[in-house]
Enzyme design. Structure first.
Site, short mmCIF file in Angstrom:
data_model
loop_
_atom_site.label_atom_id
_atom_site.label_comp_id
_atom_site.label_asym_id
_atom_site.label_seq_id
_atom_site.Cartn_x
_atom_site.Cartn_y
_atom_site.Cartn_z
N TYR A 1 5.29 5.21 -0.75
CA TYR A 1 6.52 5.22 0.04
C TYR A 1 6.50 6.39 1.03
CZ TYR A 1 8.44 2.21 -3.67
OH TYR A 1 8.67 1.20 -4.56
N LYS B 1 3.35 -5.54 3.01
CA LYS B 1 2.81 -4.21 2.79
C LYS B 1 1.32 -4.21 3.13
CE LYS B 1 6.05 -3.67 -1.04
NZ LYS B 1 7.15 -3.30 -0.14
N HIS C 1 11.47 1.38 1.68
CA HIS C 1 10.58 0.40 1.06
C HIS C 1 9.16 0.95 1.09
CE1 HIS C 1 13.50 -2.80 0.63
NE2 HIS C 1 13.90 -2.62 1.88
#
Length: 258
Positions: free
Chosen positions: A195, A234, A203
């Site tokens: 993070y 991601k 997020h």
């Protein structure tokens, strides 16, 4: 249960308890300090009140002691409430008597001699739901602490010297030193979630997968990791450690789904 470090000799140190390969922090102030000052985020553990699973005899013994202390606390609070009520009635007794006498004079009735106040202990109601309860934030009677060297393998902390552990530790340390917050990444198929700030506000940007440079990484695993990272929005980081101990990161994105 054993502990890392010695908070008794150095109050600034945080006491970390270890048991069967897991580390616990029981003090809420220490848990907050670990998160705010050291950017280390753990997971809350315990049993739900409606589904208790604490069947260990030592825990059950502590629960029995706690229930006994609650009962003693109730009777002590009942006594204090009774005394406070008596003080309040004694303070207002004269004013109440004057008010009653004034009403009788207005009605033309003869004033009666002052009566003895009723026993304040006879009709007091103090529900158990109204009692004050002190919530424990750490063990009231901690067991004997034994200092453990985390660099030496032990039954409660067997990871020292294990290649997989040392690799993950090096990757975690490198990411942490760069200012990232790092948490467990098991739910996303990786070792860590990375993070840019506190996970309560941000997020995760990366899913870190730790692997040895000598260990082969199959094409299917690379495709699976890339597609997984794209699905959860991601970037996948393939992380390894050089012979000199330097962490190496390779980002991976699945362009076929963009």
């Amino acid at each position: 249960m054993r502990t890392f470090g010695s908070a008794d000799t150095n109050p600034s140190m945080i006491r970390i308890h270890i048991l069967e390969g897991k580390a616990f922090v029981w003090n809420c102030a220490d848990a907050r300090r670990i998160r705010e000052e050291h950017r280390i985020v753990g997971s809350l553990v315990g049993a739900l009140a409606r589904k208790p699973r604490q069947n260990d005899p030592s825990v059950l013994k502590e629960v029995a002691v706690y229930q006994k202390e609650l009962e003693e606390s109730y009777w002590e609070q009942l006594k204090l409430a009774t005394e406070q009520r008596k003080i309040t009635l004694d303070t207002l007794a004269e004013r109440i008597a004057q008010g009653r006498a004034k009403k009788k004079r207005q009605k033309g009735e003869k004033e009666a001699p002052p009566s003895k106040p009723a026993d304040s202990n006879s009709d007091i109601v103090f529900p158990r739901e109204s009692m004050m309860i002190q919530l424990a934030t750490e063990r009231k009677r901690p067991g004997q602490a034994e200092v453990v060297d985390w660099r030496v393998p032990s039954p409660d902390w067997p990871y020292a010297g294990q290649q997989d552990h040392e690799t993950r530790y090096c990757i975690f340390k490198s990411l942490w030193e760069q200012g990232y917050y790092v948490t467990s990444g098991g739910k996303f198929g990786g070792d860590f979630l990375v993070y840019p700030g506190d996970p309560m506000r941000f997020h995760a940007h990366y899913v870190a997968i730790c692997t040895s440079k000598e260990e082969p990484f199959s094409l299917c695993d690379i495709i699976s990791a890339g597609r997984l990272g794209t699905n959860v929005k991601k970037t996948v980081l393939l992380c390894s450690v050089d012979q000199d101990g330097t962490a190496v990161f390779t980002s991976l994105q699945w362009s076929g789904m963009q």
